[in-house]
Design a protein around this motif. Structure first.
Motif, PDB file in Angstrom:
ATOM      1  N   LEU A 152     -70.455 -74.995 -48.376  1.00  0.00           N
ATOM      2  CA  LEU A 152     -71.463 -75.619 -48.778  1.00  0.00           C
ATOM      3  C   LEU A 152     -71.347 -77.268 -47.961  1.00  0.00           C
ATOM      4  O   LEU A 152     -72.585 -77.995 -48.716  1.00  0.00           O
ATOM      5  CB  LEU A 152     -71.234 -75.936 -50.307  1.00  0.00           C
ATOM      6  CG  LEU A 152     -71.005 -74.779 -51.302  1.00  0.00           C
ATOM      7  CD1 LEU A 152     -70.630 -75.292 -52.501  1.00  0.00           C
ATOM      8  CD2 LEU A 152     -72.442 -74.155 -51.158  1.00  0.00           C
ATOM      9  N   SER A 153     -71.119 -77.205 -46.903  1.00  0.00           N
ATOM     10  CA  SER A 153     -71.257 -78.630 -46.350  1.00  0.00           C
ATOM     11  C   SER A 153     -72.293 -78.587 -45.013  1.00  0.00           C
ATOM     12  O   SER A 153     -71.937 -79.353 -44.213  1.00  0.00           O
ATOM     13  CB  SER A 153     -69.730 -79.053 -45.869  1.00  0.00           C
ATOM     14  OG  SER A 153     -69.308 -78.316 -45.019  1.00  0.00           O
ATOM     15  N   MET A 154     -72.980 -77.569 -44.951  1.00  0.00           N
ATOM     16  CA  MET A 154     -73.971 -77.753 -43.968  1.00  0.00           C
ATOM     17  C   MET A 154     -75.205 -78.256 -44.226  1.00  0.00           C
ATOM     18  O   MET A 154     -75.717 -77.915 -45.551  1.00  0.00           O
ATOM     19  CB  MET A 154     -74.150 -76.110 -43.477  1.00  0.00           C
ATOM     20  CG  MET A 154     -72.988 -75.501 -43.109  1.00  0.00           C
ATOM     21  SD  MET A 154     -71.939 -76.226 -41.960  1.00  0.00           S
ATOM     22  CE  MET A 154     -72.038 -74.976 -40.458  1.00  0.00           C
ATOM     23  N   LYS A 155     -75.820 -78.798 -43.464  1.00  0.00           N
ATOM     24  CA  LYS A 155     -77.298 -79.493 -43.639  1.00  0.00           C
ATOM     25  C   LYS A 155     -77.452 -79.944 -44.823  1.00  0.00           C
ATOM     26  O   LYS A 155     -76.303 -81.001 -45.353  1.00  0.00           O
ATOM     27  CB  LYS A 155     -78.252 -78.277 -43.366  1.00  0.00           C
ATOM     28  CG  LYS A 155     -78.307 -77.971 -41.807  1.00  0.00           C
ATOM     29  CD  LYS A 155     -79.477 -77.166 -41.590  1.00  0.00           C
ATOM     30  CE  LYS A 155     -79.639 -76.668 -40.301  1.00  0.00           C
ATOM     31  NZ  LYS A 155     -80.745 -76.013 -40.118  1.00  0.00           N
ATOM     32  N   SER A 156     -78.293 -79.433 -46.029  1.00  0.00           N
ATOM     33  CA  SER A 156     -78.873 -80.035 -47.118  1.00  0.00           C
ATOM     34  C   SER A 156     -77.207 -80.044 -48.201  1.00  0.00           C
ATOM     35  O   SER A 156     -77.404 -80.707 -49.135  1.00  0.00           O
ATOM     36  CB  SER A 156     -79.836 -79.584 -47.502  1.00  0.00           C
ATOM     37  OG  SER A 156     -79.850 -78.193 -48.052  1.00  0.00           O
ATOM     38  N   GLY A 157     -76.752 -78.797 -47.953  1.00  0.00           N
ATOM     39  CA  GLY A 157     -75.557 -78.660 -48.713  1.00  0.00           C
ATOM     40  C   GLY A 157     -74.417 -80.119 -48.708  1.00  0.00           C
ATOM     41  O   GLY A 157     -74.244 -80.314 -49.803  1.00  0.00           O
ATOM     42  N   LEU A 158     -74.505 -80.700 -47.487  1.00  0.00           N
ATOM     43  CA  LEU A 158     -73.409 -81.692 -47.626  1.00  0.00           C
ATOM     44  C   LEU A 158     -74.222 -83.023 -48.079  1.00  0.00           C
ATOM     45  O   LEU A 158     -73.239 -83.690 -48.882  1.00  0.00           O
ATOM     46  CB  LEU A 158     -73.223 -82.145 -46.106  1.00  0.00           C
ATOM     47  CG  LEU A 158     -72.190 -83.280 -45.777  1.00  0.00           C
ATOM     48  CD1 LEU A 158     -70.726 -82.837 -46.540  1.00  0.00           C
ATOM     49  CD2 LEU A 158     -71.926 -83.374 -44.284  1.00  0.00           C
ATOM     50  N   GLU A 159     -75.418 -83.156 -48.064  1.00  0.00           N
ATOM     51  CA  GLU A 159     -76.140 -84.203 -48.814  1.00  0.00           C
ATOM     52  C   GLU A 159     -76.021 -83.883 -50.245  1.00  0.00           C
ATOM     53  O   GLU A 159     -75.633 -85.052 -51.072  1.00  0.00           O
ATOM     54  CB  GLU A 159     -77.417 -84.192 -48.215  1.00  0.00           C
ATOM     55  CG  GLU A 159     -77.678 -84.645 -46.853  1.00  0.00           C
ATOM     56  CD  GLU A 159     -79.239 -84.101 -46.484  1.00  0.00           C
ATOM     57  OE1 GLU A 159     -80.067 -84.108 -47.321  1.00  0.00           O
ATOM     58  OE2 GLU A 159     -79.523 -84.235 -45.342  1.00  0.00           O
TER      59      GLU A 159
ATOM     60  N   GLU B 246     -70.165 -66.527 -48.429  1.00  0.00           N
ATOM     61  CA  GLU B 246     -70.579 -65.665 -47.442  1.00  0.00           C
ATOM     62  C   GLU B 246     -71.859 -66.250 -46.658  1.00  0.00           C
ATOM     63  O   GLU B 246     -72.000 -66.147 -45.681  1.00  0.00           O
ATOM     64  CB  GLU B 246     -71.017 -64.341 -47.915  1.00  0.00           C
ATOM     65  CG  GLU B 246     -69.870 -63.286 -48.241  1.00  0.00           C
ATOM     66  CD  GLU B 246     -70.402 -62.127 -49.037  1.00  0.00           C
ATOM     67  OE1 GLU B 246     -71.495 -61.753 -49.042  1.00  0.00           O
ATOM     68  OE2 GLU B 246     -69.606 -61.500 -49.536  1.00  0.00           O
ATOM     69  N   ARG B 247     -72.805 -67.086 -47.317  1.00  0.00           N
ATOM     70  CA  ARG B 247     -74.110 -67.233 -46.803  1.00  0.00           C
ATOM     71  C   ARG B 247     -74.333 -68.840 -46.790  1.00  0.00           C
ATOM     72  O   ARG B 247     -75.215 -69.161 -46.224  1.00  0.00           O
ATOM     73  CB  ARG B 247     -75.313 -66.647 -47.777  1.00  0.00           C
ATOM     74  CG  ARG B 247     -74.937 -65.384 -48.257  1.00  0.00           C
ATOM     75  CD  ARG B 247     -75.601 -64.357 -47.342  1.00  0.00           C
ATOM     76  NE  ARG B 247     -76.897 -64.596 -47.111  1.00  0.00           N
ATOM     77  CZ  ARG B 247     -77.486 -64.251 -45.972  1.00  0.00           C
ATOM     78  NH1 ARG B 247     -76.785 -63.595 -45.070  1.00  0.00           N
ATOM     79  NH2 ARG B 247     -78.836 -64.612 -45.436  1.00  0.00           N
ATOM     80  N   GLY B 248     -73.394 -69.627 -47.644  1.00  0.00           N
ATOM     81  CA  GLY B 248     -73.709 -71.083 -47.230  1.00  0.00           C
ATOM     82  C   GLY B 248     -74.741 -71.575 -48.355  1.00  0.00           C
ATOM     83  O   GLY B 248     -75.233 -70.439 -49.118  1.00  0.00           O
ATOM     84  N   TYR B 249     -74.988 -72.779 -48.418  1.00  0.00           N
ATOM     85  CA  TYR B 249     -76.057 -73.132 -49.272  1.00  0.00           C
ATOM     86  C   TYR B 249     -77.501 -72.733 -49.180  1.00  0.00           C
ATOM     87  O   TYR B 249     -78.122 -72.158 -49.646  1.00  0.00           O
ATOM     88  CB  TYR B 249     -75.896 -74.622 -49.606  1.00  0.00           C
ATOM     89  CG  TYR B 249     -76.884 -75.140 -51.008  1.00  0.00           C
ATOM     90  CD1 TYR B 249     -76.499 -74.855 -52.055  1.00  0.00           C
ATOM     91  CD2 TYR B 249     -77.806 -75.704 -50.624  1.00  0.00           C
ATOM     92  CE1 TYR B 249     -77.451 -75.147 -53.174  1.00  0.00           C
ATOM     93  CE2 TYR B 249     -79.045 -76.118 -51.486  1.00  0.00           C
ATOM     94  CZ  TYR B 249     -78.708 -75.772 -52.637  1.00  0.00           C
ATOM     95  OH  TYR B 249     -79.379 -76.402 -53.814  1.00  0.00           O
ATOM     96  N   GLU B 250     -77.790 -73.260 -47.852  1.00  0.00           N
ATOM     97  CA  GLU B 250     -79.129 -72.857 -47.318  1.00  0.00           C
ATOM     98  C   GLU B 250     -79.107 -71.466 -46.925  1.00  0.00           C
ATOM     99  O   GLU B 250     -80.618 -71.014 -47.392  1.00  0.00           O
ATOM    100  CB  GLU B 250     -79.424 -73.764 -45.815  1.00  0.00           C
ATOM    101  CG  GLU B 250     -79.536 -74.932 -46.007  1.00  0.00           C
ATOM    102  CD  GLU B 250     -78.162 -75.926 -45.957  1.00  0.00           C
ATOM    103  OE1 GLU B 250     -77.056 -75.087 -45.782  1.00  0.00           O
ATOM    104  OE2 GLU B 250     -78.155 -77.020 -46.012  1.00  0.00           O
ATOM    105  N   GLY B 251     -78.740 -70.506 -46.832  1.00  0.00           N
ATOM    106  CA  GLY B 251     -78.621 -69.246 -46.293  1.00  0.00           C
ATOM    107  C   GLY B 251     -78.515 -68.419 -47.843  1.00  0.00           C
ATOM    108  O   GLY B 251     -78.844 -67.163 -47.337  1.00  0.00           O
ATOM    109  N   THR B 252     -78.486 -68.960 -48.879  1.00  0.00           N
ATOM    110  CA  THR B 252     -78.342 -68.223 -50.205  1.00  0.00           C
ATOM    111  C   THR B 252     -79.610 -68.219 -50.561  1.00  0.00           C
ATOM    112  O   THR B 252     -80.228 -69.168 -50.984  1.00  0.00           O
ATOM    113  CB  THR B 252     -77.203 -68.657 -51.105  1.00  0.00           C
ATOM    114  OG1 THR B 252     -75.811 -68.448 -50.392  1.00  0.00           O
ATOM    115  CG2 THR B 252     -77.283 -67.846 -52.315  1.00  0.00           C
ATOM    116  N   SER B 253     -80.356 -67.067 -50.916  1.00  0.00           N
ATOM    117  CA  SER B 253     -81.582 -67.115 -51.758  1.00  0.00           C
ATOM    118  C   SER B 253     -81.296 -66.718 -53.303  1.00  0.00           C
ATOM    119  O   SER B 253     -80.160 -66.205 -53.521  1.00  0.00           O
ATOM    120  CB  SER B 253     -82.466 -66.091 -51.115  1.00  0.00           C
ATOM    121  OG  SER B 253     -82.017 -64.757 -51.251  1.00  0.00           O
TER     122      SER B 253
END
Length: 187
Positions: A108-115, A21-28
């Motif tokens: 999980l492939s957005m911004k830092s998640g992809l790295e 739902e939130r992606g890696y960066e969007g998940t707190s």
């Protein structure tokens, strides 16, 4: 030792939902704690490396599920190629909840998640292509054409999931699976 309040499979399921739902960066961590019913301390006890380790656990769980419930079905030599394909597409339909679920790779492939998860995501996509290439060969498609069709299949599945969300139309996913079936069976 006290029994765990939240079973591991329930926790991984909830983690998967949050990351989808939130992606890696969007998940707190607060959202993860709320979704799993665990306090932050309990999460760190189970995942000492924090959110990254949680996402890695989600990717591992998804890989295992896909391998068992989709790839194993598509490669089952006890079934005809047609039966395998139909059952495999049914498992894909189930995995993505008829197109309602976002792909974990995408989430999980957005911004830092992809790295952080590039290797797992790349290996997962390569495995999808490999399996569908084998599927193509079972339908007597040449090796080069089978690879091309396998890549196209992955593009269509992933693309349809994006379109379903953007256009709020689940028929797109169902139509995509039907076209994939027709392409392999009538080839």
């Amino acid at each position: 030792m006290r029994p765990q309040k939240v079973l591991d499979i329930d926790m991984i399921t909830k983690l998967t939902e949050v990351f989808r739902e939130r992606g890696y960066e969007g998940t707190s961590l607060a959202e993860i704690a709320k979704a799993t019913g665990l306090k932050k301390a309990s999460l760190y006890h189970r995942f000492p490396n924090g959110k990254q380790e949680m996402a890695e656990a989600v990717l591992s769980h998804v890989d295992e599920w896909v391998e068992t419930h989709i790839f194993k079905v598509l490669l089952d030599e006890n079934q005809t190629p047609e039966e395998r394909l139909v059952a495999g597409l049914d498992s894909i339909r189930n995995f993505y909840n008829n197109g309602e679920q976002v792909c974990v790779f995408r989430a999980l492939s957005m911004k830092s998640g992809l790295e952080l998860f590039q290797t797992q995501i790349e290996n997962g996509m390569k495995r999808w292509i490999e399996v569908f290439e084998i599927v193509g060969k079972t339908f007597q498609i040449s090796s080069s054409k089978a690879r091309e069709e396998a890549i196209q299949t992955l593009v269509e599945i992933q693309g349809s999931l994006i379109l379903v969300k953007g256009l709020s139309d689940l028929k797109i996913f169902e139509n995509t699976l039907q076209k994939i079936k027709n392409r392999y069976i009538t080839t």
